[in-house]
Design an enzyme around this catalytic site. Structure first.
Site, PDB file in Angstrom:
ATOM      1  CG  MET A 165     -10.017  30.683  43.875  1.00  0.00           C
ATOM      2  SD  MET A 165      -8.253  30.567  44.131  1.00  0.00           S
ATOM      3  CE  MET A 165      -7.903  32.306  44.416  1.00  0.00           C
ATOM      4  N   PRO A 166     -13.813  32.159  42.176  1.00  0.00           N
ATOM      5  CG  PRO A 166     -15.494  33.726  42.433  1.00  0.00           C
ATOM      6  CD  PRO A 166     -14.047  33.609  42.077  1.00  0.00           C
ATOM      7  CE1 TYR A 167     -15.993  25.506  36.461  1.00  0.00           C
ATOM      8  CE2 TYR A 167     -17.616  24.628  37.969  1.00  0.00           C
ATOM      9  CZ  TYR A 167     -17.028  24.645  36.724  1.00  0.00           C
ATOM     10  OH  TYR A 167     -17.486  23.813  35.746  1.00  0.00           O
ATOM     11  CG  PHE A 215     -12.358  29.285  35.689  1.00  0.00           C
ATOM     12  CD1 PHE A 215     -11.502  30.349  35.493  1.00  0.00           C
ATOM     13  CD2 PHE A 215     -11.812  27.999  35.696  1.00  0.00           C
ATOM     14  CE1 PHE A 215     -10.140  30.156  35.292  1.00  0.00           C
ATOM     15  CE2 PHE A 215     -10.457  27.792  35.503  1.00  0.00           C
ATOM     16  CZ  PHE A 215      -9.621  28.867  35.298  1.00  0.00           C
ATOM     17  CE  LYS A 255     -18.199  22.814  42.268  1.00  0.00           C
ATOM     18  NZ  LYS A 255     -19.161  22.140  43.150  1.00  0.00           N
TER      19      LYS A 255
END
Lengths: 68, 68, 68, 68, 68, 68
Positions: free
Chosen positions: E1-3, E41, F7
């Protein structure tokens, strides 16, 4: 002395709702970690829909596709 | 190659003041850590008063209460 | 009530150098924008060399090529 | 689809406390803005004491002086 | 679940270009790290030229000097 | 002069994979926005699983429930 940054899509968040977010997240840090409100900063960023991507597409397209 | 992000409340910061912040923080990184200005980025964010919380309330309310 | 985030590569920055950065950037905000030190936060992040890219490559490779 | 980043000083925050922060801030966004938990991210950063400045000095010195 | 957060100078980036950035960086995370697009995201920030510093000066001055 | 922050959860990302992310995202910015690689920064943050929340719970619990 926590610093909290909340990013949400820009869709008519009111000043009252922002005040609720600020007060709610500050209370949370007081309750869970015994932090002092006086040194707790909260910064809210509203992000335009075209600037937010999920699922590889801008959020509006994502919602249209999810709504099918 | 430092990256510096400065967030301040949006209250009429002038382009000249922004240039002073950029030059001042770059000089600081040169002096303290011998960094190269050419690979030093500074990004300034002005944050609307209603989007900044301290003491569990938006900053304008915080100031009124502190002044009160 | 400024919030400043300084990101530098992790290469032996000492606690004294960090204290100089904190004091220098706080003084700058006092001088240029008349901010209060009591509500000025500075957060320093040291980033591992393999986690920082410039010129399309990790920073160590970038430096070898620049020196080469 | 909110994104929340919480920065606190690194002083023994437990996994259970982190889970409380995650659940608390997600509930807040559901309640105030009717956001979906499934697309709400929370990222917690613990910051070493020497990397956090307030009042122009590192946080440990700030606390000693405040206590002094 | 990268941002992923992409900051660029505000110089007429079109919605189509933003969609390309969102799709390109999401594809990259799928290809390199096998991440799921559904929990990736991307947030794009456009930064005014006067708010971005490089080489110790605002970016417009930097470009004039580099061109000079 | 873009700045990109990626991230991801800390789960054994290798230096080679990081180099691929750095090169891929820099290429993307060159292709879509004609940016210069020399002034494109990429910073990768690996976030411990207990520090990342989604769906109101830490990511490991989220995955167990999704798998359950």
């Amino acid at each position: 002395m926590p610093y909290v940054n909340i990013k949400v899509t820009r869709e008519g968040v009111t000043p009252d709702q922002k005040a609720e977010l600020i007060s709610g997240v500050t209370d949370l840090l007081v309750r869970v970690l015994d932090k002092s409100p006086a040194t707790t900063f909260v910064v809210i960023d509203e992000v335009a829909l075209e600037d937010w991507g999920i699922g590889g597409v801008p959020v509006e397209q994502y919602r249209r596709e999810a709504a099918g």
